[in-house]
Design a protein around this motif. Structure first.
Motif, mmCIF file in Angstrom:
data_model
loop_
_atom_site.group_PDB
_atom_site.id
_atom_site.type_symbol
_atom_site.label_atom_id
_atom_site.label_comp_id
_atom_site.label_asym_id
_atom_site.label_seq_id
_atom_site.Cartn_x
_atom_site.Cartn_y
_atom_site.Cartn_z
ATOM 1 N N MET A 1 68.873 -20.045 40.837
ATOM 2 C CA MET A 1 70.277 -20.302 41.109
ATOM 3 C C MET A 1 70.490 -21.810 41.203
ATOM 4 O O MET A 1 69.722 -22.502 41.827
ATOM 5 C CB MET A 1 70.664 -19.648 42.440
ATOM 6 C CG MET A 1 70.284 -18.192 42.518
ATOM 7 S SD MET A 1 71.316 -17.218 41.479
ATOM 8 C CE MET A 1 70.482 -15.657 41.584
ATOM 9 N N ILE A 2 71.601 -22.298 40.613
ATOM 10 C CA ILE A 2 71.883 -23.717 40.651
ATOM 11 C C ILE A 2 72.937 -23.972 41.716
ATOM 12 O O ILE A 2 73.510 -23.057 42.222
ATOM 13 C CB ILE A 2 72.351 -24.213 39.284
ATOM 14 C CG1 ILE A 2 71.286 -23.875 38.290
ATOM 15 C CG2 ILE A 2 72.618 -25.676 39.302
ATOM 16 C CD1 ILE A 2 71.491 -24.459 36.957
ATOM 17 N N ALA A 3 73.210 -25.255 42.008
ATOM 18 C CA ALA A 3 74.115 -25.458 43.085
ATOM 19 C C ALA A 3 74.561 -26.869 43.328
ATOM 20 O O ALA A 3 73.974 -27.811 42.888
ATOM 21 C CB ALA A 3 73.473 -24.941 44.328
ATOM 22 N N ASP A 49 61.930 -36.654 42.772
ATOM 23 C CA ASP A 49 62.518 -36.700 41.430
ATOM 24 C C ASP A 49 63.800 -35.871 41.368
ATOM 25 O O ASP A 49 64.744 -36.223 40.657
ATOM 26 C CB ASP A 49 61.513 -36.196 40.393
ATOM 27 C CG ASP A 49 60.444 -37.228 40.075
ATOM 28 O OD1 ASP A 49 60.578 -38.379 40.536
ATOM 29 O OD2 ASP A 49 59.482 -36.876 39.363
ATOM 30 N N CYS A 50 63.838 -34.771 42.119
ATOM 31 C CA CYS A 50 65.073 -33.988 42.214
ATOM 32 C C CYS A 50 66.183 -34.837 42.817
ATOM 33 O O CYS A 50 67.312 -34.869 42.324
ATOM 34 C CB CYS A 50 64.868 -32.752 43.088
ATOM 35 S SG CYS A 50 63.839 -31.460 42.371
ATOM 36 N N SER A 51 65.852 -35.509 43.897
ATOM 37 C CA SER A 51 66.839 -36.288 44.630
ATOM 38 C C SER A 51 67.341 -37.476 43.823
ATOM 39 O O SER A 51 68.531 -37.813 43.856
ATOM 40 C CB SER A 51 66.230 -36.773 45.950
ATOM 41 O OG SER A 51 67.172 -37.483 46.719
ATOM 42 N N SER A 52 66.440 -38.119 43.057
ATOM 43 C CA SER A 52 66.812 -39.312 42.293
ATOM 44 C C SER A 52 67.491 -38.989 40.981
ATOM 45 O O SER A 52 68.129 -39.858 40.377
ATOM 46 C CB SER A 52 65.563 -40.155 42.028
ATOM 47 O OG SER A 52 64.699 -39.475 41.122
ATOM 48 N N GLY A 53 67.336 -37.753 40.501
ATOM 49 C CA GLY A 53 67.911 -37.382 39.220
ATOM 50 C C GLY A 53 66.954 -37.508 38.061
ATOM 51 O O GLY A 53 67.305 -37.183 36.916
ATOM 52 N N VAL A 54 65.717 -37.967 38.317
ATOM 53 C CA VAL A 54 64.720 -38.043 37.251
ATOM 54 C C VAL A 54 64.424 -36.649 36.711
ATOM 55 O O VAL A 54 64.251 -36.444 35.512
ATOM 56 C CB VAL A 54 63.428 -38.705 37.765
ATOM 57 C CG1 VAL A 54 62.306 -38.613 36.727
ATOM 58 C CG2 VAL A 54 63.696 -40.160 38.113
ATOM 59 N N CYS A 57 66.885 -30.041 38.757
ATOM 60 C CA CYS A 57 66.287 -29.109 39.704
ATOM 61 C C CYS A 57 67.207 -27.946 40.047
ATOM 62 O O CYS A 57 68.432 -28.084 40.075
ATOM 63 C CB CYS A 57 65.894 -29.830 40.990
ATOM 64 S SG CYS A 57 64.645 -31.105 40.695
ATOM 65 N N THR A 58 66.583 -26.820 40.341
ATOM 66 C CA THR A 58 67.281 -25.651 40.859
ATOM 67 C C THR A 58 66.499 -25.117 42.056
ATOM 68 O O THR A 58 65.298 -25.351 42.184
ATOM 69 C CB THR A 58 67.409 -24.541 39.803
ATOM 70 O OG1 THR A 58 66.105 -24.160 39.362
ATOM 71 C CG2 THR A 58 68.240 -25.010 38.614
ATOM 72 N N PHE A 59 67.189 -24.408 42.936
ATOM 73 C CA PHE A 59 66.563 -23.740 44.080
ATOM 74 C C PHE A 59 66.732 -22.242 43.838
ATOM 75 O O PHE A 59 67.833 -21.696 43.938
ATOM 76 C CB PHE A 59 67.236 -24.163 45.383
ATOM 77 C CG PHE A 59 66.561 -23.669 46.626
ATOM 78 C CD1 PHE A 59 65.406 -24.272 47.095
ATOM 79 C CD2 PHE A 59 67.080 -22.589 47.335
ATOM 80 C CE1 PHE A 59 64.778 -23.829 48.248
ATOM 81 C CE2 PHE A 59 66.468 -22.138 48.489
ATOM 82 C CZ PHE A 59 65.307 -22.754 48.945
ATOM 83 N N ASN A 60 65.642 -21.566 43.482
ATOM 84 C CA ASN A 60 65.707 -20.200 42.985
ATOM 85 C C ASN A 60 65.333 -19.158 44.038
ATOM 86 O O ASN A 60 64.548 -19.428 44.942
ATOM 87 C CB ASN A 60 64.766 -20.049 41.783
ATOM 88 C CG ASN A 60 65.124 -21.006 40.658
ATOM 89 O OD1 ASN A 60 66.289 -21.352 40.468
ATOM 90 N ND2 ASN A 60 64.118 -21.435 39.910
ATOM 91 N N GLU A 116 72.693 -30.295 48.417
ATOM 92 C CA GLU A 116 73.776 -29.749 47.608
ATOM 93 C C GLU A 116 73.272 -28.618 46.717
ATOM 94 O O GLU A 116 73.931 -27.590 46.558
ATOM 95 C CB GLU A 116 74.404 -30.851 46.761
ATOM 96 C CG GLU A 116 75.220 -31.850 47.571
ATOM 97 C CD GLU A 116 75.787 -32.957 46.709
ATOM 98 O OE1 GLU A 116 75.335 -33.102 45.552
ATOM 99 O OE2 GLU A 116 76.685 -33.667 47.187
ATOM 100 N N ILE A 117 72.095 -28.810 46.138
ATOM 101 C CA ILE A 117 71.514 -27.779 45.271
ATOM 102 C C ILE A 117 71.251 -26.499 46.069
ATOM 103 O O ILE A 117 71.564 -25.393 45.635
ATOM 104 C CB ILE A 117 70.214 -28.292 44.630
ATOM 105 C CG1 ILE A 117 70.518 -29.420 43.654
ATOM 106 C CG2 ILE A 117 69.479 -27.165 43.916
ATOM 107 C CD1 ILE A 117 69.293 -30.163 43.151
ATOM 108 N N VAL A 118 70.690 -26.656 47.254
ATOM 109 C CA VAL A 118 70.367 -25.486 48.082
ATOM 110 C C VAL A 118 71.628 -24.743 48.495
ATOM 111 O O VAL A 118 71.702 -23.521 48.413
ATOM 112 C CB VAL A 118 69.559 -25.907 49.323
ATOM 113 C CG1 VAL A 118 69.382 -24.719 50.262
ATOM 114 C CG2 VAL A 118 68.201 -26.450 48.916
#
Length: 233
Positions: A1-3, A49-54, A57-60, A116-118
């Motif tokens: 799931m994305i977010a 890397d998720c946080s920086s945008g490199v 990412c998704t939290f599934n 935000e993703i979570v």
């Protein structure tokens, strides 16, 4: 799931890597490039890397756990009753803010992108609005006997969601396009009454220590002394 989500009072298990609670594993894919001596990233590397945008990412597969009550913690000033004969009874104001930290107590409010993703993942899966950073205030009657110290404690209803982070790179990182962080856990303040759990406020008192009694005798005799929490007489 994305977010996407507002950040606030989320607690993220980032540093649980050192405890063996979070692990990073490569996802099988034909485009991966395995190199025998290629080091593996830590869970912290991937989440950075998720946080920086490199990485994208998704939290599934989020799973919401049963709500629970946090440990009690002091939310008021501390009252020292240096009187030898009379009680001190007063209506004390208090305030309690539940902020963001990981499971070993490290603040992560700066990890807004992760949070935000979570949150969106949870909202999409459960159609449930989560509380972010939460502040509550109130007044409580506190009675402190002669030669005693008193204060107000509070416990907040909390809730945990577990899931798996998946990180996708446009170019191989550590030999792979996809990595997973399993065993992730996020904790948030929950609404009062969630799963039958309720925020709780209690008053606490204890006898003064020898040094506190001495301070009363030499500097504050027969006075009621009020100090910010964390400061001693």
């Amino acid at each position: 799931m994305i977010a996407k989500m507002r950040y606030g009072g989320w607690l993220l298990a980032l540093s649980a890597t050192a405890l063996g609670l979070v692990t990073a594993t490569a996802m099988p894919a034909s485009a991966n490039h395995d190199v025998p001596w290629q080091p593996k990233p830590s869970a912290q590397d991937l989440l950075n890397d998720c946080s920086s945008g490199v990485g994208k990412c998704t939290f599934n597969d989020p799973v919401i756990k049963e709500a629970y009550l946090s440990n009690f913690h002091q939310v008021s000033d501390t009252i020292y009753n240096c009187s030898a004969t009379r009680d001190s009874t007063q209506s004390k104001a208090w305030a309690d803010m539940t902020g963001s930290m990981d499971q070993v107590g490290v603040t992560i409010t700066e990890k807004v992108e992760l949070l935000e993703i979570v949150e969106i993942s949870v909202q999409q899966s459960y159609s449930h609005t989560w509380i972010n950073q939460h502040t509550e205030t109130g007044t409580t009657t506190l009675t402190v006997g002669p030669g005693e110290v008193g204060w107000i404690n509070r416990a907040q209803v909390m809730q945990k969601v577990t899931g798996t982070w998946q990180t996708h790179y446009d170019d191989p990182h550590w030999g792979h396009y996809f990595w997973e962080v399993t065993g992730a856990a996020v904790i948030s303040p929950a609404a009062n009454g969630t799963d039958g759990k309720h925020n709780t406020v209690v008053t606490k008192t204890r006898p003064m220590t020898t040094s506190e009694k001495l301070s009363c005798e030499t500097m504050h005799k027969n006075k009621i002394v009020e100090l910010p929490k964390g400061r001693s007489l």
